[in-house]
Design a protein around this motif. Structure first.
Motif, PDB file in Angstrom:
ATOM      1  N   LEU A 295       0.824  -1.203   0.000  1.00  0.00           N
ATOM      2  CA  LEU A 295       0.000   0.000   0.000  1.00  0.00           C
ATOM      3  C   LEU A 295       0.864   1.262   0.000  1.00  0.00           C
ATOM      4  CD1 LEU A 295      -2.682  -1.176   2.589  1.00  0.00           C
ATOM      5  CD2 LEU A 295      -3.068  -0.800   0.157  1.00  0.00           C
ATOM      6  N   LEU A 296       1.974   1.212   0.740  1.00  0.00           N
ATOM      7  CA  LEU A 296       2.882   2.362   0.776  1.00  0.00           C
ATOM      8  C   LEU A 296       3.507   2.608  -0.595  1.00  0.00           C
ATOM      9  CD1 LEU A 296       4.230   4.570   2.463  1.00  0.00           C
ATOM     10  CD2 LEU A 296       6.017   2.919   3.057  1.00  0.00           C
ATOM     11  N   ALA A 297       3.801   1.534  -1.326  1.00  0.00           N
ATOM     12  CA  ALA A 297       4.369   1.687  -2.672  1.00  0.00           C
ATOM     13  C   ALA A 297       3.386   2.397  -3.588  1.00  0.00           C
ATOM     14  CB  ALA A 297       4.742   0.319  -3.242  1.00  0.00           C
ATOM     15  N   VAL A 298       2.094   2.070  -3.481  1.00  0.00           N
ATOM     16  CA  VAL A 298       1.080   2.758  -4.295  1.00  0.00           C
ATOM     17  C   VAL A 298       0.984   4.222  -3.877  1.00  0.00           C
ATOM     18  CG1 VAL A 298      -1.349   2.802  -4.960  1.00  0.00           C
ATOM     19  CG2 VAL A 298      -0.193   0.610  -4.623  1.00  0.00           C
ATOM     20  N   PHE A 299       0.982   4.476  -2.565  1.00  0.00           N
ATOM     21  CA  PHE A 299       0.900   5.848  -2.061  1.00  0.00           C
ATOM     22  C   PHE A 299       2.062   6.694  -2.596  1.00  0.00           C
ATOM     23  CE2 PHE A 299       2.009   9.155   0.942  1.00  0.00           C
ATOM     24  CZ  PHE A 299       0.791   9.736   1.253  1.00  0.00           C
ATOM     25  N   GLU A 300       3.264   6.136  -2.531  1.00  0.00           N
ATOM     26  CA  GLU A 300       4.433   6.889  -2.993  1.00  0.00           C
ATOM     27  C   GLU A 300       4.407   7.090  -4.508  1.00  0.00           C
ATOM     28  OE1 GLU A 300       7.593   4.541  -1.275  1.00  0.00           O
ATOM     29  OE2 GLU A 300       7.910   6.075   0.257  1.00  0.00           O
ATOM     30  N   GLY A 301       3.896   6.106  -5.242  1.00  0.00           N
ATOM     31  CA  GLY A 301       3.768   6.278  -6.684  1.00  0.00           C
ATOM     32  C   GLY A 301       2.826   7.417  -7.029  1.00  0.00           C
ATOM     33  N   VAL A 302       1.680   7.459  -6.363  1.00  0.00           N
ATOM     34  CA  VAL A 302       0.713   8.540  -6.582  1.00  0.00           C
ATOM     35  C   VAL A 302       1.341   9.882  -6.202  1.00  0.00           C
ATOM     36  CG1 VAL A 302      -1.454   9.525  -5.740  1.00  0.00           C
ATOM     37  CG2 VAL A 302      -1.339   7.095  -6.320  1.00  0.00           C
ATOM     38  N   GLY A 303       1.968   9.922  -5.030  1.00  0.00           N
ATOM     39  CA  GLY A 303       2.560  11.169  -4.548  1.00  0.00           C
ATOM     40  C   GLY A 303       3.660  11.683  -5.448  1.00  0.00           C
ATOM     41  N   MET A 304       4.514  10.782  -5.950  1.00  0.00           N
ATOM     42  CA  MET A 304       5.631  11.228  -6.774  1.00  0.00           C
ATOM     43  C   MET A 304       5.168  11.729  -8.146  1.00  0.00           C
ATOM     44  SD  MET A 304       8.263  11.407  -5.042  1.00  0.00           S
ATOM     45  CE  MET A 304       9.230  11.942  -6.456  1.00  0.00           C
ATOM     46  N   LEU A 305       4.129  11.131  -8.715  1.00  0.00           N
ATOM     47  CA  LEU A 305       3.590  11.682  -9.963  1.00  0.00           C
ATOM     48  C   LEU A 305       3.128  13.127  -9.758  1.00  0.00           C
ATOM     49  CD1 LEU A 305       1.576   8.682 -11.450  1.00  0.00           C
ATOM     50  CD2 LEU A 305       3.790   9.561 -12.191  1.00  0.00           C
ATOM     51  N   ASP A 306       2.548  13.383  -8.590  1.00  0.00           N
ATOM     52  CA  ASP A 306       2.136  14.746  -8.264  1.00  0.00           C
ATOM     53  C   ASP A 306       3.349  15.659  -8.104  1.00  0.00           C
ATOM     54  OD1 ASP A 306       0.479  16.841  -7.729  1.00  0.00           O
ATOM     55  OD2 ASP A 306      -0.298  16.068  -5.838  1.00  0.00           O
ATOM     56  N   VAL A 307       4.404  15.154  -7.461  1.00  0.00           N
ATOM     57  CA  VAL A 307       5.623  15.956  -7.293  1.00  0.00           C
ATOM     58  C   VAL A 307       6.221  16.317  -8.648  1.00  0.00           C
ATOM     59  CG1 VAL A 307       8.005  15.931  -6.433  1.00  0.00           C
ATOM     60  CG2 VAL A 307       6.151  15.066  -4.993  1.00  0.00           C
TER      61      VAL A 307
END
Length: 527
Positions: free
Chosen positions: A279-291
Motif C-alpha cells: 500500500l505504501l508503494a502505491v501511495f508513494e507512486g501517486v505522490g511522486m507523480l504529483d511531485v
C-alpha cells in the motif's frame, strides 16, 4: 492548444492556491518514518533556521495531499544517487513538454486534496490499531440478528434474543468507537485514493515507468481495503441538512443492530496490517507523480529556475543569479567558490539572507532537482546550519550555551564521506569580543577541513586576516543618502569597506555629543 492547456494548469496551481494543509499534516509522511535523525536528512534545526516550512508552501504546486507530503519528505530526506536524479529529471522534462498529461495528472489527483487524505500516512505507517480477540465472532452476529428477527414472526419471544443481540452489538460498537474515530477520516479517503491510483496506473510513458510500474504491481492490494471502506464513507456529522440527519439516525440504527461498521473497520484494518508495504508503494507512486507535475509547473512559473548540475568530490559551488524563493522581489546574486566564504556587512544589508539563500538552494537542488537560479553547479551538499539566535527558555540555556552545543553537532557530523554545506550567522555572538573572535576562528578553520564548504555571516572584521588563506571574503554594502539608509543587496568581493553604524546614529537624530563620543572611541581604538 498547448498554450491553452498550460494556462489551465497555471489556473489550477499558481493562480488559485489549493486548500491550506496544516503543517503537521504536510510533514506526516516524513515524521511517521522517523527520519529526523537519519544520516543525509535535513535536521530539525537547519529546517527551522532556513524557514523551510514557508519555502514548501511557496513552491508547492501539488494537486493532492499525498503529493505535498511526498514533496516535503523528498526535500528533507532526498535519495542520493545519480540514477535517481536522472529519473526525476526525465519525468519533470516529460511533463514540461506534455501539458495535456500534466493536466490529466492534476485533475485525477484533485479529489485527494479534500478532507481525510492527509491521514493516509497514518494508515500506512502509524501505530497499528489493537486487534480484538473476538473479531472472528463479529461476522456471525449480524447473521444471528437477522435470524432472530425472522424468528419473531413465528416465535414472539425471539424479541428478547433480538434485544440481547442489539445490546451486545451496541457494546461492541462503543468499544471500537475510539479506535475507529482515529482512522475513519483516512479510511473514508481510501475510495478516492483507489480511483486516482487506478487511473494513474494506466499511464504509459517510459519516463514515469518506475513509479507507474510500482503502482500497477501493488494496486490489487487496494481492492479489499476499498470494499470495506465504502460502508464507512458516510459521515453523519458532515451536514446540517435535516434529511441527512434522519438518514444518519437510520444509518446509526442499522450499524448498531447489524454491526456493519465494526465489521467493515475490522476488515480494512486486517488488510492494511498485512499489506502495508504494498500500500505504501502505491501511495508513494501517486505522490511522486504529483511531485513531478508540481516541479514541472514550478519551472513554468516566474523565475528563472534551473536544473542543478552535480560536481561531486569537489570543494566547489557556482551559483548564477541565485535568489531566495520567499522574496517577491528578490535581488539575484552570483558567486563562484572553491573555498569557504566569510561575508561581512551591516545589519539589514543582506548577508544573512544570502547565507539562507545558499542553504535553501542546496536543499532544493538535492531534493527536487530545481533551484531558484539561472545556473547551479555544486556537490549534493548535506546542509547544516547555526543561524537562529535566541535563548532556549525551555531548557534553561543561554544563547551562547545553545550555540556552543549546536556548533559541536556541526563539528561531530563530519563523517561518512558526505559533503556538507555549513551555514553560520554571527558565530558565538553571545560572548565577549576577544573570546568570540578566537573561538570563531578556531571553529571556522576546523569546519573548513576537507571537502566541506562553509558560508558564514559576521560583523567581526577581525576574522578576515585570521582566515584569509582559507576563506574568500565578500560583503554587502549600505549607504546613507540624504539622511536615509539604503541597500542594494548586491554581493561584492572583498571585506566590507563602509562604517555607517555611527553615521546611522546621526541619521536617527541622536544627540551630537553621543555621536562625537562614539567617533572618538573608534579613533582611539584604531589610532
Amino acid at each position: 492548444m498547448a498554450r491553452t492547456l498550460r494556462d489551465a494548469i497555471r489556473r489550477l496551481s499558481g493562480d488559485r492556491p489549493p486548500p491550506e494543509i496544516a503543517p503537521e499534516d504536510v510533514s506526516a509522511l516524513f515524521d511517521l518514518r522517523q527520519r529526523a535523525s537519519a544520516d543525509g536528512t535535513v535536521d530539525d534545526r537547519t529546517w527551522a533556521d532556513l524557514d523551510m516550512d514557508a519555502v514548501v508552501r511557496a513552491i508547492d504546486r501539488t494537486a493532492s495531499t499525498p503529493g505535498v507530503q511526498c514533496l516535503y519528505d523528498r526535500l528533507r530526506a532526498p535519495p542520493d544517487t545519480a540514477e535517481e536524479d536522472a529519473r526525476f529529471d526525465a519525468a519533470v522534462a516529460l511533463l514540461r513538454r506534455d501539458n495535456a498529461l500534466a493536466l490529466r495528472i492534476r485533475r485525477t489527483l484533485a479529489p485527494l486534496r479534500q478532507r481525510g487524505a492527509e491521514a493516509l500516512p497514518v494508515l500506512l505507517l502509524g501505530p497499528q490499531p489493537r486487534r480484538s480477540r473476538a473479531r472472528w465472532l463479529y461476522p456471525l452476529l449480524p447473521v444471528a440478528m437477522v435470524a432472530a428477527i425472522a424468528a419473531m414472526t413465528v416465535v414472539p419471544r425471539a424479541f428478547f434474543v433480538v434485544l440481547a443481540l442489539a445490546i451486545v452489538n451496541h457494546g461492541i460498537t462503543l468499544a471500537h468507537k475510539g479506535r475507529m474515530d482515529a482512522i475513519l477520516p483516512a479510511l473514508r479517503a481510501v475510495p478516492r485514493f483507489t480511483r486516482a491510483a487506478h487511473r494513474l496506473a494506466s499511464l504509459d510513458a517510459d519516463e514515469l515507468a518506475a513509479d507507474v510500474g510500482a503502482m500497477r504491481h501493488n494496486i490489487h492490494t487496494l481492492s479489499p481495503v476499498r470494499s470495506g471502506a465504502r460502508w464507512l464513507l458516510f459521515d453523519p456529522e458532515a451536514s446540517a441538512d435535516p434529511l441527512v440527519g434522519l438518514f444518519a439516525l437510520l444509518y446509526s440504527l442499522i450499524n448498531t443492530v447489524l454491526l456493519l461498521n465494526v465489521i467493515a473497520y475490522t476488515r480494512c484494518v486486517e488488510q492494511i496490517r498485512t499489506r502495508r508495504g504494498e500500500l505504501l508503494a502505491v501511495f508513494e507512486g501517486v505522490g511522486m507523480l504529483d511531485v513531478y507535475q508540481a516541479v514541472a509547473s514550478l519551472h513554468d512559473s516566474a523565475g528563472p529556475w534551473c536544473i542543478p548540475e552535480r560536481t561531486p568530490g569537489r570543494k566547489y559551488l557556482q551559483a548564477e543569479e541565485v535568489r531566495h524563493p520567499l522574496l517577491a522581489r528578490a535581488v539575484a546574486n552570483s558567486v563562484t567558490l572553491d573555498q569557504s566564504l566569510l561575508i561581512t556587512g551591516s545589519n539589514m544589508s543582506g548577508k544573512t539572507t544570502f547565507v539562507r539563500t545558499l542553504g535553501v538552494a542546496a536543499i532544493m537542488a538535492r531534493g527536487i532537482r530545481t533551484v531558484a537560479a539561472r545556473a547551479w553547479h555544486a556537490p549534493a551538499f548535506r546542509v547544516m546550519s547555526s543561524i537562529g539566535r535566541s535563548d532556549d527558555l525551555r531548557e534553561g540555556k543561554s544563547y551562547y550555551l545553545a550555540e556552543v552545543e549546536r556548533i559541536g553537532q556541526l563539528l561531530a557530523s563530519r563523517s561518512g564521506g558526505v559533503q556538507h554545506l555549513f551555514l553560520l550567522d554571527e558565530i558565538f555572538r553571545g560572548t565577549n569580543t576577544d573570546e568570540r573572535v578566537a573561538a570563531g576562528k578556531a571553529v571556522l578553520a576546523e569546519l573548513d577541513v576537507g571537502q566541506d564548504l562553509v558560508a558564514v555571516a559576521t560583523h567581526d572584521l577581525e576574522l578576515l586576516p585570521l582566515l584569509e588563506s582559507r576563506y574568500a571574503a565578500a560583503h554587502f554594502r549600505e549607504q546613507v543618502v540624504q539622511g536615509e539608509l539604503t541597500f542594494d543587496y548586491q554581493l561584492r568581493a572583498g571585506p566590507s569597506s563602509t562604517r555607517n553604524a555611527i553615521e546611522l546614529l546621526r541619521v536617527m537624530h541622536y544627540p551630537q555629543s553621543v555621536v562625537d563620543d562614539a567617533l572618538q572611541t573608534v579613533a582611539r581604538r584604531h589610532g
